[in-house]
Design a protein around this motif. Sequence first.
Motif, PDB file in Angstrom:
ATOM      1  N   GLU A 236     -51.125 -28.107 -25.316  1.00  0.00           N
ATOM      2  CA  GLU A 236     -51.331 -28.710 -23.986  1.00  0.00           C
ATOM      3  C   GLU A 236     -49.993 -29.194 -23.424  1.00  0.00           C
ATOM      4  OE1 GLU A 236     -53.790 -30.289 -20.795  1.00  0.00           O
ATOM      5  OE2 GLU A 236     -54.304 -28.997 -22.489  1.00  0.00           O
ATOM      6  N   MET A 237     -49.808 -29.041 -22.107  1.00  0.00           N
ATOM      7  CA  MET A 237     -48.591 -29.519 -21.458  1.00  0.00           C
ATOM      8  C   MET A 237     -48.701 -31.002 -21.122  1.00  0.00           C
ATOM      9  SD  MET A 237     -47.129 -26.653 -18.864  1.00  0.00           S
ATOM     10  CE  MET A 237     -46.379 -25.150 -19.484  1.00  0.00           C
ATOM     11  N   ILE A 238     -47.613 -31.718 -21.364  1.00  0.00           N
ATOM     12  CA  ILE A 238     -47.543 -33.144 -21.062  1.00  0.00           C
ATOM     13  C   ILE A 238     -46.497 -33.372 -19.977  1.00  0.00           C
ATOM     14  CG2 ILE A 238     -47.148 -35.449 -21.973  1.00  0.00           C
ATOM     15  CD1 ILE A 238     -49.552 -34.075 -23.216  1.00  0.00           C
ATOM     16  N   ASP A 239     -46.916 -33.978 -18.865  1.00  0.00           N
ATOM     17  CA  ASP A 239     -45.994 -34.331 -17.783  1.00  0.00           C
ATOM     18  C   ASP A 239     -45.523 -35.769 -17.980  1.00  0.00           C
ATOM     19  OD1 ASP A 239     -46.413 -31.836 -16.627  1.00  0.00           O
ATOM     20  OD2 ASP A 239     -48.060 -32.572 -15.374  1.00  0.00           O
ATOM     21  N   LEU A 240     -44.241 -36.006 -17.698  1.00  0.00           N
ATOM     22  CA  LEU A 240     -43.674 -37.341 -17.853  1.00  0.00           C
ATOM     23  C   LEU A 240     -43.073 -37.837 -16.554  1.00  0.00           C
ATOM     24  CD1 LEU A 240     -41.772 -36.958 -21.264  1.00  0.00           C
ATOM     25  CD2 LEU A 240     -44.088 -37.840 -20.905  1.00  0.00           C
ATOM     26  N   TRP A 241     -43.319 -39.127 -16.249  1.00  0.00           N
ATOM     27  CA  TRP A 241     -42.651 -39.801 -15.138  1.00  0.00           C
ATOM     28  C   TRP A 241     -41.543 -40.651 -15.745  1.00  0.00           C
ATOM     29  CZ3 TRP A 241     -47.340 -37.856 -14.884  1.00  0.00           C
ATOM     30  CH2 TRP A 241     -47.821 -37.362 -13.652  1.00  0.00           C
TER      31      TRP A 241
END
Length: 224
Positions: A213-218
């Motif tokens: 799964e792809m994890i997006d980070l701020w």
Amino acid sequence: MKIYLPAYTNHGETVSVPDLSGYTFDEAINILEKSGLNYEVSLDSGYSTDEKALAVLKQIPPASEQVKNGRKIYLTLNARNAPMIKLPNLVNMPLKNVQEILANLGLERGEIIYVPDIGINVVLEQQYQGRTVTEGFEIPKGEKIDLVVGDGLGNQILSVPNFVGMDEIDAEFLILGSGLRMGEKLYFKNDTVPPGFVFRQAPPSETQVKTGEMIDLWISAKEN
């Protein structure tokens, strides 16, 4: 380093064409002038990552051919900038085939990133400089394309770790080490979080996801 000495025969009536390969344009012109030869540059330039910009890639007539004094030598020069290559769709193709396609396009295969997936050695994602790219994306010839590839082990369910509060680099290492994939990195000014640290993620921690799964980070943006 090559050193060129002009070669004349028949009392100056003919000249042995010098080998200009690898010389810069200015160097080649200097050699031709000393040899009593003229030149013309081909409109169709080539490109080689192994040579300097404007180096001679090809010449007609070839080196060592005997020509009359004043003969015109046609030069093909290395382009100043690499030509742009449109990337084809490499997803769902076997790794072996993809490597051949990249080589034929004049691109290099970069890092192979294995992730859990039932398709063994099947390309799942194509990346350039750490970002996912799709069909039609243009990159300079000679650049590297990284490939996300299935390891044949299939998907497993895991709980997403908490990346909030972590340094950007540490968070990325943990994502990859957890069997997940790095998604987008979004940089925003945040007065309460030090620059370079994660203040939000998606999916959130403890979410149940499949491996890969792809994890997006701020990430808190650094000061200009």
